[in-house]
Design a protein around this motif. Structure first.
Motif, PDB file in Angstrom:
ATOM      1  N   LYS A 153     -13.769  -4.362  41.881  1.00 60.36           N
ATOM      2  CA  LYS A 153     -12.471  -4.446  42.531  1.00 60.36           C
ATOM      3  C   LYS A 153     -11.509  -3.436  41.917  1.00 60.36           C
ATOM      4  N   VAL A 154     -10.662  -2.868  42.774  1.00 58.42           N
ATOM      5  CA  VAL A 154      -9.572  -2.017  42.317  1.00 58.42           C
ATOM      6  C   VAL A 154      -8.296  -2.858  42.413  1.00 58.42           C
ATOM      7  N   CYS A 155      -7.662  -3.124  41.281  1.00 56.44           N
ATOM      8  CA  CYS A 155      -6.410  -3.894  41.267  1.00 56.44           C
ATOM      9  C   CYS A 155      -5.264  -2.893  41.371  1.00 56.44           C
ATOM     10  N   THR A 156      -4.463  -3.018  42.409  1.00 58.92           N
ATOM     11  CA  THR A 156      -3.484  -1.972  42.655  1.00 58.92           C
ATOM     12  C   THR A 156      -2.052  -2.429  42.412  1.00 58.92           C
ATOM     13  N   VAL A 157      -1.216  -1.442  42.107  1.00 56.34           N
ATOM     14  CA  VAL A 157       0.211  -1.667  41.899  1.00 56.34           C
ATOM     15  C   VAL A 157       0.953  -0.611  42.714  1.00 56.34           C
ATOM     16  N   PRO A 158       1.937  -1.004  43.523  1.00 53.19           N
ATOM     17  CA  PRO A 158       2.716   0.009  44.235  1.00 53.19           C
ATOM     18  C   PRO A 158       3.586   0.773  43.233  1.00 53.19           C
ATOM     19  N   THR A 159       3.660   2.060  43.398  1.00 56.40           N
ATOM     20  CA  THR A 159       4.463   2.878  42.476  1.00 56.40           C
ATOM     21  C   THR A 159       5.222   3.907  43.298  1.00 56.40           C
ATOM     22  N   PRO A 160       6.458   4.209  42.915  1.00 54.85           N
ATOM     23  CA  PRO A 160       7.219   5.153  43.734  1.00 54.85           C
ATOM     24  C   PRO A 160       6.669   6.578  43.648  1.00 54.85           C
ATOM     25  N   LEU A 161       6.168   6.970  42.488  1.00 60.05           N
ATOM     26  CA  LEU A 161       5.776   8.375  42.311  1.00 60.05           C
ATOM     27  C   LEU A 161       4.302   8.546  41.994  1.00 60.05           C
ATOM     28  N   GLY A 162       3.506   7.508  42.290  1.00 57.67           N
ATOM     29  CA  GLY A 162       2.076   7.634  42.049  1.00 57.67           C
ATOM     30  C   GLY A 162       1.688   7.500  40.592  1.00 57.67           C
ATOM     31  N   LYS A 163       2.629   7.044  39.756  1.00 56.60           N
ATOM     32  CA  LYS A 163       2.389   6.960  38.315  1.00 56.60           C
ATOM     33  C   LYS A 163       2.494   5.528  37.815  1.00 56.60           C
ATOM     34  N   LEU A 164       1.486   5.079  37.092  1.00 56.10           N
ATOM     35  CA  LEU A 164       1.493   3.735  36.515  1.00 56.10           C
ATOM     36  C   LEU A 164       2.346   3.711  35.250  1.00 56.10           C
ATOM     37  N   THR A 165       3.008   2.564  35.032  1.00 52.53           N
ATOM     38  CA  THR A 165       3.705   2.351  33.762  1.00 52.53           C
ATOM     39  C   THR A 165       3.018   1.217  33.015  1.00 52.53           C
ATOM     40  N   THR A 166       3.351   1.088  31.750  1.00 50.26           N
ATOM     41  CA  THR A 166       2.766  -0.016  30.986  1.00 50.26           C
ATOM     42  C   THR A 166       3.209  -1.358  31.562  1.00 50.26           C
ATOM     43  N   ASP A 167       4.401  -1.412  32.126  1.00 45.97           N
ATOM     44  CA  ASP A 167       4.837  -2.661  32.767  1.00 45.97           C
ATOM     45  C   ASP A 167       3.955  -2.995  33.969  1.00 45.97           C
ATOM     46  N   ASP A 168       3.625  -1.996  34.735  1.00 48.52           N
ATOM     47  CA  ASP A 168       2.720  -2.225  35.879  1.00 48.52           C
ATOM     48  C   ASP A 168       1.407  -2.842  35.406  1.00 48.52           C
ATOM     49  N   ILE A 169       0.870  -2.273  34.346  1.00 44.78           N
ATOM     50  CA  ILE A 169      -0.428  -2.731  33.854  1.00 44.78           C
ATOM     51  C   ILE A 169      -0.309  -4.132  33.288  1.00 44.78           C
ATOM     52  N   LEU A 170       0.766  -4.350  32.545  1.00 40.99           N
ATOM     53  CA  LEU A 170       0.972  -5.673  31.960  1.00 40.99           C
ATOM     54  C   LEU A 170       1.053  -6.748  33.042  1.00 40.99           C
ATOM     55  N   ALA A 171       1.708  -6.413  34.137  1.00 39.83           N
ATOM     56  CA  ALA A 171       1.810  -7.393  35.226  1.00 39.83           C
ATOM     57  C   ALA A 171       0.422  -7.764  35.755  1.00 39.83           C
ATOM     58  N   VAL A 172      -0.453  -6.791  35.878  1.00 33.98           N
ATOM     59  CA  VAL A 172      -1.812  -7.096  36.338  1.00 33.98           C
ATOM     60  C   VAL A 172      -2.538  -7.959  35.317  1.00 33.98           C
ATOM     61  N   PHE A 220      12.838  17.012  49.045  1.00 35.39           N
ATOM     62  CA  PHE A 220      11.408  16.733  48.865  1.00 35.39           C
ATOM     63  C   PHE A 220      11.188  15.238  48.652  1.00 35.39           C
ATOM     64  N   LEU A 221      10.033  14.780  49.120  1.00 31.81           N
ATOM     65  CA  LEU A 221       9.711  13.356  48.975  1.00 31.81           C
ATOM     66  C   LEU A 221       9.450  12.991  47.517  1.00 31.81           C
ATOM     67  N   TYR A 222       8.725  13.846  46.824  1.00 27.67           N
ATOM     68  CA  TYR A 222       8.433  13.619  45.410  1.00 27.67           C
ATOM     69  C   TYR A 222       8.791  14.882  44.650  1.00 27.67           C
ATOM     70  N   PRO A 223       9.186  14.744  43.378  1.00 25.71           N
ATOM     71  CA  PRO A 223       9.449  15.935  42.558  1.00 25.71           C
ATOM     72  C   PRO A 223       8.104  16.459  42.047  1.00 25.71           C
ATOM     73  N   SER A 224       7.685  17.606  42.492  1.00 25.05           N
ATOM     74  CA  SER A 224       6.375  18.122  42.085  1.00 25.05           C
ATOM     75  C   SER A 224       6.501  19.457  41.378  1.00 25.05           C
ATOM     76  N   GLN A 225       5.806  19.582  40.244  1.00 27.55           N
ATOM     77  CA  GLN A 225       5.725  20.887  39.577  1.00 27.55           C
ATOM     78  C   GLN A 225       4.358  21.512  39.818  1.00 27.55           C
ATOM     79  N   THR A 226       3.536  20.872  40.630  1.00 32.57           N
ATOM     80  CA  THR A 226       2.147  21.324  40.744  1.00 32.57           C
ATOM     81  C   THR A 226       1.887  21.923  42.121  1.00 32.57           C
ATOM     82  N   ASN A 227       0.628  22.029  42.475  1.00 30.37           N
ATOM     83  CA  ASN A 227       0.280  22.810  43.668  1.00 30.37           C
ATOM     84  C   ASN A 227       0.322  22.023  44.981  1.00 30.37           C
ATOM     85  N   GLN A 228       0.854  20.807  44.928  1.00 28.88           N
ATOM     86  CA  GLN A 228       1.082  20.053  46.162  1.00 28.88           C
ATOM     87  C   GLN A 228       2.587  19.782  46.249  1.00 28.88           C
TER      88      GLN A 228
END
Lengths: 345, 345, 345, 345
Positions: free
Chosen positions: D103-122, D280-288
């Protein structure tokens, strides 16, 4: 003195009529693996009860087992099942569905009930072969929150699923409580049977030692499902013990009688708690209720009663889950109402 | 009049003492999922019986379920299990082991018993990452042919496995019959427990309604196995019904008594058939025997008795399988011996 | 100086025409995942080559990947595949098929070739839901022993499978060598395509960097197979590299030319070894040969040449496997024949 | 005239230096399956680059394949992986992880990045054996939204995972773009390598024909992973083609050079679009990058350019995804900026 339990609906053994039936038939030799006369009798009774003379019916031991068998049997490897985020298959089956290779696509729902909009959103999101293909909708009746799909809601889901080529599968772990709930909107066993592709009738939580009756309604699978049952370790050598129990439950309406008792106990409990001016997390007409109580009261109650604390509602209060069953004596209900009432003063 | 059955050892319900125990405890509320007092009691009894005070013990419903749980739990994804070609996991479990992702590496054996040479041949053949890695040996006691590993044979297998880093797992669906068989060479329950890494004690085929007791002997898995039981749909809500049965079986030696009866019935049957000058396909001291009879006699017998025709032995004769159980009345044995004796004249 | 290798047919990179084609197309932007123009072109060429205008064709990276994709896609969970015990899926895929949940039912065969009697024996043995259900036959052309099914043998298998509702799947890792082998009895690519339900055309062992072309011949799967390819991690983002390679192989008959060369090298090798009066373990017309040589000779050869020792044949002699490829230079063949010839004196 | 593509970073073949390397080494015979000299060389280079002299490194074909291999290898059957809801394994792998049973346990995130709080909640939610056991955290760098974990964020995740017994696995499909992004907070390859248990270095999206380098950093698995690679169909016979490519990428810093170019093209694109006052929808420094544009403008752009419409932002506007790569010519960037600028007038 041990605590009075409202923890679940499987704390006791079986209704005495079931034990009697097991004793009476005990020494009659029978074929193994579900080919016995009792399983045949129980299948015939359930077909009549559901008004589905052609239904394929199988008996297995428990709910998670049933869910993984039915879902993995009906889906192809790349197909997924849509469920409420609170659905039993998503939360409380230790990844049993994923263990058979299938993703569960979830939708958050306030009352544990999926809507056609919820399903449409999942379908819209899944566009091509880089994503799983949603092919089945899983619902529970009653839900994990004690709530019910109304006749109209279930009809809408059914029509939507048929229009979109989705299978509709209903988890009936507590279907007894659902079909005997008060209110005129609740679909009966026959109505449910007419609207879904597969469902199961829960025995474990309605007076059996163990046992769920899987009903395939809309299409007749070949005997492939028997292979599946065996392969997953779900085939009992003495399949008779499941047939005997279901035949007992559906003889003279015992199944409904037991569920009605559980609902009545829950209704009394709800009324007593509401009379103390407490509210509920979900509106439930079935045998699971979720009153919101002060944490201090919960702490006191927990010294005398067994139950689950469901979730925190405010810094000072939480919802607890109280479950009644065929075996709940009215005096236990009276006792806890009395305690709640006393403690609050 | 229905036929007298020698078809298997699970045609009846449970020994009456088990039904009594279920009734007596029926309304005592208990924790679910195997955390009840009866399961605890049964575990303690089995630990004593096996002289394994630290053993981890779990109760599940049936043999195929047990095998797939234990094997998939102990193996890593690329690892395989070695078995006799006649092993239950290879023949009669609808690919349950493969269904969990593991290959069964098989060796043909004349009597259903693996030798260290058999295992060594498999190890020698599997040389690198292009092949599965054999990591476990599966044996049955008694075997699918009714035969037994002697104390010496089992000790040799055990030493070999330990020397080669292989887990040794014993399928004890009929371990009751095995440990009560006549003869001085047969390992006892304690001796088996000391020689293997995991095994199970079969209840279903020795008087229980359902139930097998899984015993991990040589290492203490964390509670990961509970997750596995749940994930595979093998966890009973009313786990108590398994604990109650095993506690009854191991109270006052009922387990041994029932198996001894089954063996005695089989021994009388063997003696009666041998007295008619018929021979046997395998030498069995347990509750399954495989006499070789003329096809004409088999045909006559089958009008009055239920049994499996096992395999053709010559154009005119076949081996049949006759199984006795705790419930086999001596008069049934006398009847079929009489029939065999009469028919041949 | 490094050794001359007869170890396998994938020791070098790709035929130079393939590298040229990759370079020439390198900067042309294309859709990903197999939707590019080159894959389309290669599919069209293969359809023409197989005379199957409606065939569904997919490109993936390797043989084990192909086998697990096709077999797990076409079988239902309880179904099994029948194979020769020497079949690649049984021996050299680290349990890849079992890893997808399916049992491989094996039959020992002297030359790596299944007969209808072999298959019938498996079908007869599998009688009910306690056993897997054989639903597919897996064969290799050429086989793992370098042998070939004749046109008549393949026709018989095909007719048998169709009569018994079995799918026939052919592993064509070395199908190039098979269809270009000398002899009038060998089925052509078109003949094979007409007789099986699915097969693949091996690129890796016939001049490609990597790549196998999966051909579904007898029925048109929906795009479910694309989901399967993605789900199993077999979908390349730059699917173009597979299309470019197959288009190159099937343009102007390069595919056949390369395989013919490999076969010719093997034939020269066989003739040279036979001239030294050595015999062969299997009769092979393809690019794998298995001469039986004295162990002392093998030891000497191994100082200059790379090859596998296949199996012991007598205390003093063993069969070795020598493999030729599109890249084998004639001088290497001459060299090893010379060595064999010299060493024996 | 075909459209100019900003659809993805895998529309072309390989960087020319890679094709040259394939040609130059083409006829040198090598061991198969990753045992060749080029793979060894590439492994040594990557170990140096990561400052991990003991790292275990494996080369496979693609990202989904890598994810399913690593995750299914490191987790036990009942264990689950925690991911952002937007994580590639949750959205775009057709249930590949679930297909291996997890199973993949998922957490919604605004910028595609997990925080320790997200993980702790799971972790807090998963309390017992009725639920899966979260045992791994999956993150992507750069994320599916083009965003990056800063050095501090990654350090916090790493420390949290180690404290809680969770494995930390980083999907580096676009790790090239991540480690060459502008800004001082971005962790380097060595810093990433020091903070995670396993990660992969994506070749496919940074100039290779195909190929990802899997790096196990914190513990040395036995060769079990090779079995896993083979079993899942991920082992290439000509493993050399992966080694050659990675050796070329890490020789003289080509890997960084290509990613830097892609980032620079994206930065120019961002600047040009921002100059037109779009956000922009997300702040990106990369190639997307994900500019939000009026739907009418998107429609016009789509006649000349290829790209994905990512999501609706308002009734009149949507975010689109523009991806640059090693192969993006500056004139294409200039062209689309010109078009955007022109169309808006």
């Amino acid at each position: 003195m041990s605590k009075i339990s409202f923890k679940n609906d499987y704390s006791e053994g079986a209704h005495p009529a079931i034990l009697s039936a097991l004793s009476e038939t005990n020494l009659v030799p029978q074929e193994g693996y579900g080919y016995d006369a009792y399983c045949e009798e129980a299948r015939a009774m359930i077909r009549r009860e559901c008004d589905l003379p052609e239904a394929d019916i199988y008996f297995v031991s428990g709910g998670t087992q049933t869910n993984l068998l039915v879902i993995s049997h009906l889906l192809r490897p790349h197909e997924a099942v849509i469920a409420a985020a609170s659905g039993h298959i998503n939360v409380h089956e230790t990844g049993a569905i994923e263990s058979t290779g299938h993703k569960v696509c979830t939708v958050p729902t306030p009352l544990g009930k999926l809507t056609t909009d919820d399903i449409l959103a999942v379908l819209t999101h899944h566009t091509d072969e880089h994503m799983v293909k949603p092919a089945m909708v899983y619902i529970s009746q009653s839900t994990e929150f004690g709530t019910l799909y109304s006749r109209r809601e279930l009809s809408e889901l059914s029509a939507f699923c048929r229009a979109h080529g989705l299978l509709l599968y209903l988890d009936g772990a507590r279907i007894g409580s659902a079909v005997t709930a008060s209110g005129e909107d609740n679909p009966s066993l026959r109505e449910i049977a007419a609207l879904v592709d597969a469902f199961y009738i829960g025995g474990t939580k309605n007076g059996a030692l163990l046992g769920e009756a899987i009903v395939f309604t809309s299409r007749r699978p070949d005997n492939a499902f028997l292979f599946q049952i065996k392969q997953r370790g779900a085939m009992l050598a003495k399949g008779r013990i499941l047939g005997i129990q279901f035949a007992t439950l559906f003889r003279n309406g015992l199944f409904y009688e037991l569920a009605t008792h559980a609902n009545r106990m829950a209704a009394e409990l709800s009324a007593g708690i509401a009379a103390c001016s407490y509210s509920f997390l979900y509106p439930s007409q079935t045998n699971q209720i979720f009153p919101i109580l002060p944490n201090s009261l919960i702490e006191k109650l927990s010294t005398e009663y067994d139950f689950y604390v469901w979730q925190s509602v405010s810094p000072d209060s939480s919802a607890i889950r109280l479950v009644t069953s065929w075996a709940t004596p009215p005096e236990n209900v009276a006792a806890i109402i009395h305690s709640i009432s006393s403690y609050r003063h």
